[in-house]
Design a protein around this motif. Structure first.
Motif, PDB file in Angstrom:
ATOM      1  N   LEU A  29       0.811  -1.070  -0.104  1.00 12.83           N
ATOM      2  CA  LEU A  29      -0.106   0.229  -0.184  1.00 12.83           C
ATOM      3  C   LEU A  29       0.953   1.332  -0.030  1.00 12.83           C
ATOM      4  N   THR A  30       0.347   2.195  -0.880  1.00 14.85           N
ATOM      5  CA  THR A  30       1.395   3.425  -0.928  1.00 14.85           C
ATOM      6  C   THR A  30       0.276   4.697  -0.882  1.00 14.85           C
ATOM      7  N   GLY A  31       0.928   5.911  -0.448  1.00 10.22           N
ATOM      8  CA  GLY A  31       0.262   7.096  -0.637  1.00 10.22           C
ATOM      9  C   GLY A  31      -1.268   7.060  -0.090  1.00 10.22           C
ATOM     10  N   SER A  32      -2.173   7.581  -0.751  1.00 11.20           N
ATOM     11  CA  SER A  32      -3.590   7.607  -0.240  1.00 11.20           C
ATOM     12  C   SER A  32      -4.353   6.255  -0.238  1.00 11.20           C
ATOM     13  N   THR A  72      -0.059  15.351   6.758  1.00  8.40           N
ATOM     14  CA  THR A  72      -0.270  15.500   5.229  1.00  8.40           C
ATOM     15  C   THR A  72      -0.543  14.252   4.753  1.00  8.40           C
ATOM     16  N   LEU A  73      -0.718  14.252   3.319  1.00  4.26           N
ATOM     17  CA  LEU A  73      -0.856  12.992   2.591  1.00  4.26           C
ATOM     18  C   LEU A  73       0.605  12.423   2.140  1.00  4.26           C
ATOM     19  N   PRO A  74       0.718  11.432   2.520  1.00  2.00           N
ATOM     20  CA  PRO A  74       2.043  10.711   2.161  1.00  2.00           C
ATOM     21  C   PRO A  74       2.376  10.929   0.813  1.00  2.00           C
ATOM     22  N   LEU A 108       3.672   7.442  -3.953  1.00  5.32           N
ATOM     23  CA  LEU A 108       4.363   6.059  -4.024  1.00  5.32           C
ATOM     24  C   LEU A 108       5.070   5.781  -2.835  1.00  5.32           C
ATOM     25  N   GLU A 109       5.142   6.269  -1.701  1.00  4.67           N
ATOM     26  CA  GLU A 109       5.436   6.078  -0.583  1.00  4.67           C
ATOM     27  C   GLU A 109       4.884   5.248   0.361  1.00  4.67           C
ATOM     28  N   THR A 110       5.498   4.235   0.814  1.00  2.81           N
ATOM     29  CA  THR A 110       4.858   3.332   1.602  1.00  2.81           C
ATOM     30  C   THR A 110       4.769   3.740   3.256  1.00  2.81           C
ATOM     31  N   VAL A 162      10.811   4.650   2.187  1.00  2.00           N
ATOM     32  CA  VAL A 162      10.623   3.623   1.244  1.00  2.00           C
ATOM     33  C   VAL A 162       9.709   3.637   0.397  1.00  2.00           C
ATOM     34  N   PHE A 163       9.835   3.543  -0.779  1.00  2.00           N
ATOM     35  CA  PHE A 163       8.684   3.603  -2.068  1.00  2.00           C
ATOM     36  C   PHE A 163       8.587   2.209  -2.613  1.00  2.00           C
TER      37      PHE A 163
END
Ligand SMILES: Cc1cc2nc3c(=O)[nH]c(=O)nc-3n(C[C@H](O)[C@H](O)[C@H](O)COP(=O)(O)OP(=O)(O)OC[C@H]3O[C@@H](n4cnc5c(N)ncnc54)[C@H](O)[C@@H]3O)c2cc1C
Length: 570
Positions: free
Chosen positions: A503-506, A519-521, A524-526, A531-532
């Motif tokens: 799972l990444t971002g939103s 804030t929203l990550p 593509l960040e985990t 770590v992406f």
């Protein structure tokens, strides 16, 4: 070795002479040019060549060959000479043709193009070419040279980098050949039982009691070596001592793209791969939907080009083995590798992709790409217009594929092992399937075998409840029995969905947001800052080469922002 054959088949004496002459002038020294007027005589000649052990590099058939449709002839040629590249030669038409790479008849008349495009989609041919024009037709020769390069690479490398001597049926030797082919390393295989094999064993100073034996271009002899030992021969098993800006884990399209962009932006970039450069794409014989390659490109060629590009920008490739663990460490992360080795990076990009579950039945592997497809390969629904397509799988991906395919195919049959679709498919899809007249569902059924001469022609199905077996005609088999992401080695702190996709971002639940809800990550960040993840391994990813390449480049931008923020805050 005897000069490999370039064969031309055309029932029009004039155009046969033109292609024959064009080939003879340019390739006559290194290849044996054979011209045949009918598919029947050509097939006979191909059988004779096979019996004599004479290599055949390319078989070209004019699209207008009358005795048998040329594409059908080329499909049959595959069963006699599986390594030969099969080319349909399209008549050149119209005054604009010399300057236009696409044959004019195809552009002007989509209907005329349909059989050609269908033949490619069904894996009956490897390429189509406009017939050569008068004089030096460099466009024609460029295409022929590319085909010869691919053939030579796969079938007859002039200078193999590695010789493998092993039992004909050795599973490890098969694995090694597959890995080397996918990594575009030219190799030669010699059966240990053959005179040639015994001769190479003697040269390597081995008695054959331990196999496989590998003899490398540097003269090194390796007896049943692990993959990282082979990588070391090519200088690909090293790890940098210093901490790098980014470590990319997985050298499929997403990882290769990220390596190109990260290294070209000046980041010190380590690209770690456990197996073969190119990932899944490396096993695709022809990728037809990647931008800029109208006649397709083999996955191995695309991977080799991308690898060279990443390397030329300064990325450090390493095939030191699979990354087995990832741990936060002061100033970044530690990546653990087999043999107690480790590497350190300020940021990490996970591009470890997926493996498709394989269907095991006699005949399937031999027809891969020639009517048998896994997952994303059949994006070309229109090529199955008017035909009977079978889809194996009981989950939503199989349902969606069936509904899409039914718009074009005459009949779509979903084959599912369970006794109902309801177990794994959404009700809305089941409703749509029920309402679609040309989709039928065969529950409690499995594929027992596939057959066809150079192209899928029939499937044998077994029905568990009745205990019956039936062989039915089939044009295509699409296998959608699930993809497993390579994420079982990751720490629990990296959040994944119920199937293991990252799972990444939103997509991250609020509780796993590394920015603690402020804030929203980054998209593509985990759930572990720094770590992406990109490509097929990411939850919700589109399983395509182009999408993986796009995500690899986007991830690079996002991790650059991360590194800049870290640098400002330190
Ligand atoms: C037979 C076939 C044909 C296809 N044809 C097409 C097509 O024509 N068009 C199209 O658009 N798509 C096609 N696809 C899909 C496409 O290939 C994938 O979507 C694409 O390769 C995904 O790229 P990726 O980099 O995300 O992952 P992958 O290609 O899966 O690459 C992941 C890499 O990570 C490595 N890895 C895994 N775990 C580790 C670890 N722990 N340490 C180090 N390395 C690791 C793997 O060995 C692999 O090399 C095809 C797929 C298959 C299987």
């Amino acid at each position: 070795m005897a000069n490999p054959v370039l064969m031309v088949v055309d029932d029009n004496p004039g155009s046969l002479a033109t292609v024959d002459g064009t080939l003879r002038r340019r390739y006559g020294h290194d290849y044996l040019i054979i011209s045949e007027a009918t598919p029947g005589t050509a097939l006979g000649r191909l059988r004779e060549l096979r019996a004599a052990g004479h290599p055949v590099a390319v078989v070209m058939a004019a699209a207008a060959v009358a005795e048998a449709p040329a594409a059908d002839f080329l499909a049959q040629a595959r069963s006699i000479q599986p390594a030969a590249k099969r080319v349909l030669v399209i008549p050149r038409g119209g005054p604009a043709a010399p300057s236009l790479r696409v044959p004019v008849p195809l552009v002007a008349d989509r209907q005329a193009a349909t059989p050609v495009l269908r033949a490619i989609a069904h894996g009956m041919i490897d390429a189509y070419l406009p017939a050569p024009g008068a004089g030096r037709d460099e466009g024609f020769h460029r295409a022929v040279s590319e085909l010869l390069e691919e053939w030579a690479h796969d079938a007859a490398p002039v200078l193999p980098a590695v010789r493998i001597i092993a039992g004909q049926q050795s599973a490890r030797a098969h694995e090694l050949r597959d890995t080397l082919a996918r990594s575009s390393v030219p190799y030669a295989f010699h059966a240990a039982e053959s005179a040639e094999g015994r001769s190479w064993l003697a040269r390597a100073g081995q008695d054959g009691s331990a196999l496989p034996v590998l003899l490398t271009y540097t003269g090194e002899v390796l007896v049943d070596p692990p993959n990282d030992r082979i990588a070391a021969v090519f200088g690909l098993a090293g790890l940098p001592a210093a901490t790098v800006d980014v470590a990319i884990i997985g050298a499929g399209p997403a990882g290769l793209s990220a390596a190109v962009y990260a290294a070209s932006e000046g980041l010190s970039t380590l690209l770690l791969e456990r197996e073969a450069i190119g990932g899944q794409a490396g096993s695709s014989s022809l990728i037809r939907n990647y931008l800029g390659f109208p006649r397709g490109i083999s996955g191995a060629s695309l991977a080799t080009r991308a690898f060279e590009q990443a390397w030329s920008f300064g990325a450090i490739p390493s095939m030191a083995g699979p990354v087995t663990a990832l741990q936060p460490a002061p100033g970044g992360f530690t990546l653990h590798l087999p043999g107690g080795r480790a590497s350190h990076a300020r940021s990490v990009l996970i591009t470890t992709g997926v493996s498709y579950r394989k269907l095991d039945a006699p005949g399937l592997d031999a027809l891969l790409g020639a009517g048998v497809f896994y997952g994303a390969t059949t994006s070309e629904h229109t090529a199955f217009a008017g035909e009977h397509v079978f889809i194996v799988g009981g989950a939503n991906s199989a349902g969606q594929a069936a509904v899409n395919m039914a718009r074009y195919a005459q009949q779509v049959t979903i084959v599912v092992r369970g006794d109902t679709l309801a177990a794994r498919m959404s009700q809305y899809l089941i409703d749509e399937i029920t309402a679609t007249a040309n989709i039928d569902v065969r529950t409690s059924t499995q594929i027992a075998a596939a057959e066809g001469t150079g192209q899928l022609e029939a499937l044998t199905l077994t029905e568990a409840r009745a205990g019956s077996t039936q062989t039915v005609p089939a044009s295509a088999l699409v296998i959608l029995i699930g993809a497993v992401p390579h994420t079982d080695w990751l720490p629990p702190r990296i959040a994944r969905d119920e199937h293991g996709f990252i799972l990444t971002g939103s997509d991250l639940p609020a509780s796993r947001n590394p920015a603690a809800g402020q804030t929203l990550p980054r998209p593509l960040e985990t759930s572990m800052p720094g770590v992406f993840a990109a490509g097929d391994v990411r939850h919700g990813s589109v399983k395509r080469v182009a999408s993986a390449v796009g995500e690899g480049s986007i991830a690079t931008t996002q991790l650059t922002q991360y590194l800049q923020t870290q640098a400002r805050n330190s």
